[in-house]
Every structure is written in C-alpha cells, then in structure tokens.
Design a protein around this motif. Structure first.
Motif, PDB file in Angstrom:
ATOM      1  N   GLY A  13       0.785  -1.255   0.031  1.00  0.00           N
ATOM      2  CA  GLY A  13      -0.107   0.120  -0.133  1.00  0.00           C
ATOM      3  C   GLY A  13       0.951   1.321  -0.094  1.00  0.00           C
ATOM      4  N   LYS A  14       0.272   2.179  -0.584  1.00  0.00           N
ATOM      5  CA  LYS A  14       1.030   3.459  -0.739  1.00  0.00           C
ATOM      6  C   LYS A  14       0.729   4.510   0.377  1.00  0.00           C
ATOM      7  CE  LYS A  14       3.008   6.863  -3.785  1.00  0.00           C
ATOM      8  NZ  LYS A  14       2.988   7.250  -5.309  1.00  0.00           N
ATOM      9  N   ILE A  15       1.516   4.753   1.124  1.00  0.00           N
ATOM     10  CA  ILE A  15       1.341   5.825   2.391  1.00  0.00           C
ATOM     11  C   ILE A  15       1.739   7.107   2.521  1.00  0.00           C
ATOM     12  CG2 ILE A  15       0.547   3.765   3.917  1.00  0.00           C
ATOM     13  CD1 ILE A  15       3.639   4.180   5.314  1.00  0.00           C
ATOM     14  N   GLY A  16       2.632   7.266   1.304  1.00  0.00           N
ATOM     15  CA  GLY A  16       3.123   8.777   1.375  1.00  0.00           C
ATOM     16  C   GLY A  16       3.716   8.887  -0.317  1.00  0.00           C
ATOM     17  N   THR A  17       4.300   9.830  -0.589  1.00  0.00           N
ATOM     18  CA  THR A  17       4.850  10.228  -1.847  1.00  0.00           C
ATOM     19  C   THR A  17       5.922   9.094  -2.276  1.00  0.00           C
ATOM     20  OG1 THR A  17       4.831  12.412  -1.306  1.00  0.00           O
ATOM     21  CG2 THR A  17       6.336  11.767  -3.208  1.00  0.00           C
ATOM     22  N   ARG A  18       6.846   8.651  -1.349  1.00  0.00           N
ATOM     23  CA  ARG A  18       7.826   7.466  -1.644  1.00  0.00           C
ATOM     24  C   ARG A  18       7.940   6.781  -0.656  1.00  0.00           C
ATOM     25  NH1 ARG A  18      12.437  11.206  -2.575  1.00  0.00           N
ATOM     26  NH2 ARG A  18      11.175  13.027  -3.506  1.00  0.00           N
ATOM     27  N   GLN A  19       6.561   6.289  -0.021  1.00  0.00           N
ATOM     28  CA  GLN A  19       6.626   5.646   1.366  1.00  0.00           C
ATOM     29  C   GLN A  19       5.423   4.621   0.959  1.00  0.00           C
ATOM     30  OE1 GLN A  19       5.858   8.599   4.142  1.00  0.00           O
ATOM     31  NE2 GLN A  19       7.697   8.266   5.315  1.00  0.00           N
ATOM     32  N   PHE A  20       5.919   3.262   1.498  1.00  0.00           N
ATOM     33  CA  PHE A  20       4.957   2.138   1.315  1.00  0.00           C
ATOM     34  C   PHE A  20       4.840   1.106   2.309  1.00  0.00           C
ATOM     35  CE2 PHE A  20       6.655   3.465  -2.607  1.00  0.00           C
ATOM     36  CZ  PHE A  20       5.817   3.311  -3.493  1.00  0.00           C
ATOM     37  N   TYR A  21       3.755   0.490   2.507  1.00  0.00           N
ATOM     38  CA  TYR A  21       3.402  -0.714   3.624  1.00  0.00           C
ATOM     39  C   TYR A  21       3.169  -1.971   3.081  1.00  0.00           C
ATOM     40  CZ  TYR A  21       0.885  -2.552   7.632  1.00  0.00           C
ATOM     41  OH  TYR A  21       0.740  -3.544   8.586  1.00  0.00           O
ATOM     42  N   PHE A  29       8.302   1.104   4.256  1.00  0.00           N
ATOM     43  CA  PHE A  29       9.593   1.244   3.758  1.00  0.00           C
ATOM     44  C   PHE A  29       9.543   2.603   2.868  1.00  0.00           C
ATOM     45  CE2 PHE A  29       7.740  -1.956   1.168  1.00  0.00           C
ATOM     46  CZ  PHE A  29       8.126  -1.542  -0.288  1.00  0.00           C
ATOM     47  N   ALA A  30      10.720   3.324   2.730  1.00  0.00           N
ATOM     48  CA  ALA A  30      10.854   4.519   1.804  1.00  0.00           C
ATOM     49  C   ALA A  30      11.715   4.273   0.823  1.00  0.00           C
ATOM     50  CB  ALA A  30      11.196   5.726   2.601  1.00  0.00           C
ATOM     51  N   VAL A  31      11.450   4.784  -0.424  1.00  0.00           N
ATOM     52  CA  VAL A  31      12.308   4.614  -1.496  1.00  0.00           C
ATOM     53  C   VAL A  31      12.474   5.885  -2.153  1.00  0.00           C
ATOM     54  CG1 VAL A  31      11.273   2.408  -2.199  1.00  0.00           C
ATOM     55  CG2 VAL A  31      10.503   4.240  -3.314  1.00  0.00           C
ATOM     56  N   ASP A  32      13.828   5.754  -2.721  1.00  0.00           N
ATOM     57  CA  ASP A  32      14.378   6.863  -3.599  1.00  0.00           C
ATOM     58  C   ASP A  32      14.942   6.365  -4.776  1.00  0.00           C
ATOM     59  OD1 ASP A  32      15.303   9.474  -4.090  1.00  0.00           O
ATOM     60  OD2 ASP A  32      17.137   9.324  -3.399  1.00  0.00           O
ATOM     61  N   GLU A  33      14.148   6.829  -6.008  1.00  0.00           N
ATOM     62  CA  GLU A  33      14.481   6.084  -7.120  1.00  0.00           C
ATOM     63  C   GLU A  33      14.327   4.525  -7.212  1.00  0.00           C
ATOM     64  OE1 GLU A  33      17.940   7.787  -9.152  1.00  0.00           O
ATOM     65  OE2 GLU A  33      17.447   9.529  -8.573  1.00  0.00           O
ATOM     66  N   GLU A  34      15.263   3.792  -7.267  1.00  0.00           N
ATOM     67  CA  GLU A  34      15.208   2.459  -7.308  1.00  0.00           C
ATOM     68  C   GLU A  34      15.838   1.832  -6.004  1.00  0.00           C
ATOM     69  OE1 GLU A  34      13.623   0.203  -9.310  1.00  0.00           O
ATOM     70  OE2 GLU A  34      12.822   2.436 -10.006  1.00  0.00           O
ATOM     71  N   LYS A  35      16.211   2.486  -4.837  1.00  0.00           N
ATOM     72  CA  LYS A  35      16.931   2.165  -3.835  1.00  0.00           C
ATOM     73  C   LYS A  35      16.064   2.173  -2.768  1.00  0.00           C
ATOM     74  CE  LYS A  35      21.505   2.351  -5.159  1.00  0.00           C
ATOM     75  NZ  LYS A  35      22.819   3.064  -5.087  1.00  0.00           N
ATOM     76  N   VAL A  36      15.902   1.377  -1.633  1.00  0.00           N
ATOM     77  CA  VAL A  36      15.137   1.484  -0.258  1.00  0.00           C
ATOM     78  C   VAL A  36      16.108   2.017   0.556  1.00  0.00           C
ATOM     79  CG1 VAL A  36      14.383   0.201   1.743  1.00  0.00           C
ATOM     80  CG2 VAL A  36      13.996  -0.648  -0.585  1.00  0.00           C
ATOM     81  N   VAL A  37      15.734   3.421   1.214  1.00  0.00           N
ATOM     82  CA  VAL A  37      16.285   4.383   1.915  1.00  0.00           C
ATOM     83  C   VAL A  37      15.929   4.254   3.511  1.00  0.00           C
ATOM     84  CG1 VAL A  37      17.040   6.006   0.173  1.00  0.00           C
ATOM     85  CG2 VAL A  37      14.860   6.305   1.401  1.00  0.00           C
ATOM     86  N   ASP A  38      14.898   3.740   3.766  1.00  0.00           N
ATOM     87  CA  ASP A  38      14.308   3.820   5.245  1.00  0.00           C
ATOM     88  C   ASP A  38      13.404   2.476   5.423  1.00  0.00           C
ATOM     89  OD1 ASP A  38      15.736   5.527   6.782  1.00  0.00           O
ATOM     90  OD2 ASP A  38      14.345   7.064   5.568  1.00  0.00           O
ATOM     91  N   ASP A  58      25.591   0.389   2.547  1.00  0.00           N
ATOM     92  CA  ASP A  58      26.055   1.793   2.042  1.00  0.00           C
ATOM     93  C   ASP A  58      25.496   2.096   0.636  1.00  0.00           C
ATOM     94  OD1 ASP A  58      27.663   2.347   4.076  1.00  0.00           O
ATOM     95  OD2 ASP A  58      29.332   1.311   3.416  1.00  0.00           O
ATOM     96  N   SER A  59      25.419   0.987  -0.255  1.00  0.00           N
ATOM     97  CA  SER A  59      24.800   1.414  -1.537  1.00  0.00           C
ATOM     98  C   SER A  59      23.113   1.156  -1.675  1.00  0.00           C
ATOM     99  CB  SER A  59      25.347   0.168  -2.287  1.00  0.00           C
ATOM    100  OG  SER A  59      24.966  -0.878  -1.845  1.00  0.00           O
ATOM    101  N   GLY A  60      22.536   0.673  -0.451  1.00  0.00           N
ATOM    102  CA  GLY A  60      21.152   0.844  -0.430  1.00  0.00           C
ATOM    103  C   GLY A  60      20.683  -0.711  -1.043  1.00  0.00           C
ATOM    104  N   VAL A  61      19.535  -1.032  -0.902  1.00  0.00           N
ATOM    105  CA  VAL A  61      18.730  -2.240  -1.179  1.00  0.00           C
ATOM    106  C   VAL A  61      17.960  -1.874  -2.563  1.00  0.00           C
ATOM    107  CG1 VAL A  61      17.039  -3.982  -0.607  1.00  0.00           C
ATOM    108  CG2 VAL A  61      18.543  -2.948   1.080  1.00  0.00           C
ATOM    109  N   GLN A  62      18.329  -2.654  -3.494  1.00  0.00           N
ATOM    110  CA  GLN A  62      17.705  -2.720  -4.788  1.00  0.00           C
ATOM    111  C   GLN A  62      16.245  -3.240  -4.723  1.00  0.00           C
ATOM    112  OE1 GLN A  62      18.653  -1.333  -7.548  1.00  0.00           O
ATOM    113  NE2 GLN A  62      20.463  -0.690  -6.675  1.00  0.00           N
ATOM    114  N   ILE A  63      15.376  -2.664  -5.178  1.00  0.00           N
ATOM    115  CA  ILE A  63      13.927  -3.171  -5.093  1.00  0.00           C
ATOM    116  C   ILE A  63      13.480  -3.612  -6.554  1.00  0.00           C
ATOM    117  CG2 ILE A  63      12.928  -1.947  -3.145  1.00  0.00           C
ATOM    118  CD1 ILE A  63      12.081   0.293  -5.086  1.00  0.00           C
TER     119      ILE A  63
END
Length: 63
Positions: A13-21, A29-38, A58-63
C-alpha cells in the motif's frame, strides 16, 4: 514492479509520496528512485522501530 525488501511480496500500500506498507510482513519502507532508504517495523502500539541496520547498506537495497 515494486516489491517488499523483506518478504519480496507484492501486496503493498502507498502511504506517502515515496513510502509504502507491506501487508504481508507489516513493515513500512521508503524509496528514493530504485533504492530502499528507510525500513521500519510497525509495532502493536503504532510506533515504528527502525530496521535500517538489517536492510540498508552503504549502497542501499535494490527493489
């Protein structure tokens, strides 16, 4: 297509601009482009506990 970084599920589910549940494992979790950031676990009282130390490198998780 976007998938959960924990269970790889697609039931999100989308809970924000770049946040998902994830409805499968109950994390946010939050994403920035193609990487999970939180990544956060939703606790019973509604608070969030960070899981970044388990999922974010350091490089982030690919989604």
């Amino acid at each position: 297509m976007l998938s959960c970084p924990n269970c790889k599920g697609k039931d999100l589910g989308k809970i924000g601009t770049r946040q998902f549940y994830c409805w499968g494992c109950f994390i946010e979790f939050a994403v920035d482009e193609e990487k999970v950031v939180d990544v956060y676990q939703v606790e019973e009282d509604g608070s969030l506990s960070s899981l970044n130390d388990l999922f974010i490198e350091d490089s982030g998780v690919q989604i």
